[in-house]
Design a protein around this motif. Structure first.
Motif, short mmCIF file in Angstrom:
data_model
loop_
_atom_site.label_atom_id
_atom_site.label_comp_id
_atom_site.label_asym_id
_atom_site.label_seq_id
_atom_site.Cartn_x
_atom_site.Cartn_y
_atom_site.Cartn_z
N LEU A 307 0.81 -1.22 0.00
CA LEU A 307 0.00 0.00 0.00
C LEU A 307 0.84 1.27 0.00
O LEU A 307 0.56 2.21 -0.75
N ASP A 308 1.88 1.32 0.83
CA ASP A 308 2.79 2.49 0.84
C ASP A 308 3.31 2.76 -0.58
O ASP A 308 3.40 3.91 -1.01
N ASP A 309 3.69 1.67 -1.26
CA ASP A 309 4.27 1.79 -2.60
C ASP A 309 3.27 2.41 -3.57
O ASP A 309 3.61 3.29 -4.37
N LEU A 310 2.02 1.94 -3.50
CA LEU A 310 0.99 2.44 -4.41
C LEU A 310 0.65 3.89 -4.08
O LEU A 310 0.40 4.71 -4.97
N ARG A 311 0.63 4.22 -2.79
CA ARG A 311 0.34 5.60 -2.39
C ARG A 311 1.41 6.56 -2.91
O ARG A 311 1.10 7.66 -3.39
N ILE A 312 2.67 6.14 -2.80
CA ILE A 312 3.77 6.99 -3.29
C ILE A 312 3.68 7.17 -4.80
O ILE A 312 3.81 8.29 -5.32
N ALA A 313 3.43 6.06 -5.51
CA ALA A 313 3.30 6.14 -6.97
C ALA A 313 2.15 7.06 -7.36
O ALA A 313 2.26 7.87 -8.29
N ALA A 314 1.03 6.95 -6.63
CA ALA A 314 -0.14 7.78 -6.94
C ALA A 314 0.14 9.26 -6.66
O ALA A 314 -0.31 10.14 -7.40
N GLU A 315 0.91 9.52 -5.61
CA GLU A 315 1.26 10.91 -5.28
C GLU A 315 2.04 11.55 -6.43
O GLU A 315 1.84 12.71 -6.77
N VAL A 316 2.91 10.75 -7.05
CA VAL A 316 3.71 11.25 -8.18
C VAL A 316 2.85 11.38 -9.44
O VAL A 316 2.99 12.35 -10.20
N LEU A 317 1.96 10.42 -9.66
CA LEU A 317 1.19 10.39 -10.91
C LEU A 317 -0.04 11.30 -10.90
O LEU A 317 -0.61 11.59 -11.95
N LYS A 318 -0.47 11.73 -9.73
CA LYS A 318 -1.69 12.56 -9.63
C LYS A 318 -1.56 13.83 -10.48
O LYS A 318 -0.56 14.55 -10.40
N ASP A 319 -2.59 14.06 -11.28
CA ASP A 319 -2.64 15.24 -12.17
C ASP A 319 -1.48 15.28 -13.18
O ASP A 319 -1.15 16.33 -13.71
N ARG A 320 -0.86 14.13 -13.40
CA ARG A 320 0.16 14.04 -14.44
C ARG A 320 -0.24 12.90 -15.38
O ARG A 320 -1.15 12.14 -15.09
N VAL A 330 0.71 -1.22 -13.20
CA VAL A 330 0.67 -1.19 -11.73
C VAL A 330 0.01 -2.48 -11.25
O VAL A 330 -1.07 -2.84 -11.72
N ILE A 331 0.68 -3.18 -10.32
CA ILE A 331 0.15 -4.46 -9.84
C ILE A 331 0.09 -4.46 -8.31
O ILE A 331 1.09 -4.68 -7.63
N PRO A 332 -1.10 -4.22 -7.73
CA PRO A 332 -1.24 -4.35 -6.28
C PRO A 332 -0.91 -5.79 -5.87
O PRO A 332 -1.26 -6.73 -6.58
N ALA A 333 -0.24 -5.93 -4.72
CA ALA A 333 0.30 -7.25 -4.36
C ALA A 333 -0.73 -8.24 -3.83
O ALA A 333 -0.52 -9.44 -3.89
N THR A 334 -1.83 -7.74 -3.28
CA THR A 334 -2.88 -8.66 -2.77
C THR A 334 -4.24 -8.06 -3.07
O THR A 334 -4.36 -6.87 -3.39
N GLN A 335 -5.27 -8.90 -2.90
CA GLN A 335 -6.64 -8.42 -3.09
C GLN A 335 -6.99 -7.32 -2.09
O GLN A 335 -7.67 -6.35 -2.43
N ALA A 336 -6.53 -7.46 -0.84
CA ALA A 336 -6.82 -6.45 0.19
C ALA A 336 -6.17 -5.12 -0.16
O ALA A 336 -6.77 -4.05 0.02
N ILE A 337 -4.93 -5.17 -0.68
CA ILE A 337 -4.23 -3.95 -1.09
C ILE A 337 -4.96 -3.33 -2.29
O ILE A 337 -5.16 -2.11 -2.35
N TYR A 338 -5.37 -4.17 -3.23
CA TYR A 338 -6.13 -3.73 -4.41
C TYR A 338 -7.39 -2.99 -3.96
O TYR A 338 -7.69 -1.88 -4.42
N MET A 339 -8.13 -3.60 -3.01
CA MET A 339 -9.39 -3.03 -2.52
C MET A 339 -9.14 -1.69 -1.83
O MET A 339 -9.84 -0.71 -2.08
N GLN A 340 -8.13 -1.65 -0.97
CA GLN A 340 -7.81 -0.42 -0.25
C GLN A 340 -7.40 0.69 -1.23
O GLN A 340 -7.80 1.84 -1.09
N ALA A 341 -6.60 0.31 -2.22
CA ALA A 341 -6.17 1.28 -3.24
C ALA A 341 -7.38 1.82 -4.02
O ALA A 341 -7.42 3.00 -4.37
N MET A 342 -8.35 0.94 -4.23
CA MET A 342 -9.57 1.37 -4.93
C MET A 342 -10.36 2.34 -4.05
O MET A 342 -10.78 3.41 -4.51
N GLU A 343 -10.50 2.01 -2.75
CA GLU A 343 -11.27 2.85 -1.84
C GLU A 343 -10.61 4.22 -1.63
O GLU A 343 -11.30 5.22 -1.46
#
Length: 421
Positions: A307-320, A330-343
């Protein structure tokens, strides 16, 4: 009598001995045996040759098809079928198929199967990940996995150790990936050969659990037998949140023996990239003077799909937006991480930026699928290995980096870092 390291104490306890020393051969009881869809079928066939009736403990085996899953072809489907039938036949409690599966080394801690003080073997070299929680965990071959599933025991040569004293606090955009790439660049891919990499020091409090998982995960890339962190409040909080298992905290003796000691000052580290074709071939972002054009970026894997990894990547990619002609996966590592990233709206950020999001899989890391490279192509990847041909054609190139650097490179179309966008 000299003292013992953290790893040596865990091994002694599991071998029923008061004391062990480096180089000693021991047989230790196992708390968990892990296999995936590539290595398990080999182990299952070995067990059949042994004529073993069942497994030693159906609760202490984890089978996670994750490399070619969802199945990419007939062969991978046959492999998974073999694992699935074995799991059902032996009533394996911790069998995680599509819908429940994730990348094994992110999934097991999340499911609470790995805790401090455990001895864990897995037929996958990155099993050393669980040292982040103060466990002794290491990768083994499929034959050892078979013996482990049958008997609940494994032979080990007790490793000597290297101490890494972590001090200071990292700057923004410097993560656990930069720490371990810096260390591998410093000591080399065989710098810790068959040794325990023991991380200590007041700077550890400035590393998140996700940082620690990343660092322990890549101990093998320095030749290490395992990587291990002390059990602090953060590790205890993680285990309490995820696990019902009892854990045991081991601490190194004051007079424990180390082959070498290094001090790593986190405040001095810079975003670090491993150039082809070895993880030790590192340069900081400041040392890269030329433009290195990139065709593909992969953000994910057992090293950096949390999740930390996806949050950092999203911070960089936002509005770019990713550069024209760039493939960003982008590949979330688990279903729970995928779900949290979606939420949290992270997936929306990735898709709006022109990236694609995949179901959890190891896929591209080992040149499996979901991002194979053609001749002459270059990829910035948050995975753990950049050997020749690792992600596809032998004439392709892989640059290992953190999610921050990977995301920034996707935007720039060349190796970059968020501080340069």
């Amino acid at each position: 009598m000299m003292g013992m390291t953290m790893t040596q104490k865990i091994l002694a306890a599991h071998a029923g001995l008061d004391k062990v020393e480096a180089g000693q051969l021991i047989e230790a009881d196992l708390d968990l045996v892990l296999g995936n869809d590539i290595t398990s079928p080999v182990a299952i066939k070995e067990m059949e040759k042994m004529k073993v009736d069942g497994v030693f403990d159906k609760d202490k085996i984890a089978l996670v098809p994750d490399h070619f899953v969802p199945n990419k072809d007939i062969k991978s489907a046959e492999h998974c079928k073999c694992v699935r039938e074995f799991a059902y036949r032996n009533e394996i409690t911790n069998y995680f198929e599509v819908g429940e599966m994730g990348i094994e080394h992110a999934l097991l801690p999340e499911k609470g199967l790995t805790v401090a003080g455990d001895v864990i073997i897995g037929a996958d070299s990155h099993t050393c990940t669980y040292g982040a929680l103060g466990a002794f965990s290491t990768g083994v071959g499929s034959t050892d996995m078979a013996a482990g599933m049958a008997t609940g025991k494994a032979w080990f040569k007790v490793p000597s150790a290297i101490k890494f004293n972590i001090v200071g606090k990292p700057e923004k955009w410097v993560s656990g990936k930069d720490v371990i790439l810096h260390i591998i660049g410093m000591i080399g891919v065989d710098g810790a050969l068959y040794k325990s990499m023991e991380f200590v020091g007041e700077g550890i409090k400035n590393l998140t659990m996700d940082d620690r998982f990343t660092i322990a995960n890549m101990a093998i890339e320095a030749g290490g037998k395992n990587g291990i962190f002390p059990v602090d409040e953060l590790a205890v909080a993680y285990m309490k949140e995820h696990s019902k298992k009892t854990y045991t905290v081991y601490e190194a003796d004051e007079d424990a023996v180390y082959d070498e000691e290094y001090t790593i000052d986190l405040s001095k580290l810079r975003p670090t990239i491993a150039f082809p074709h070895l993880p030790e071939n590192t340069k900081t972002i400041d040392e890269i003077k030329e433009d290195i054009k990139i065709d593909q970026v992969v953000i994910g894997s057992c090293t950096n799909g949390r999740l930390d990894d996806l949050r950092i990547a999203a911070e960089v990619l936002k509005d770019r937006h990713v550069a024209r002609g760039m493939r960003c996966i982008v590949i979330p590592a688990t279903q729970a991480i995928y779900m949290q990233a979606m939420e949290e709206g992270l997936l929306k950020i990735f898709i709006e930026a022109g990236a694609i999001v995949s179901t959890p899989t190891c896929g591209p890391c080992l040149g499996g699928y979901m991002g194979i490279l053609a001749a002459g192509e270059r990829c910035v990847s948050t995975t753990n290995r950049n050997f020749v041909g690792r992600m596809g054609h032998v004439d392709s190139e892989i640059y290992l980096a953190s999610p921050a650097v990977a995301a920034a490179s996707a935007v720039a179309g060349k190796i970059s870092c968020p501080c340069r966008l």
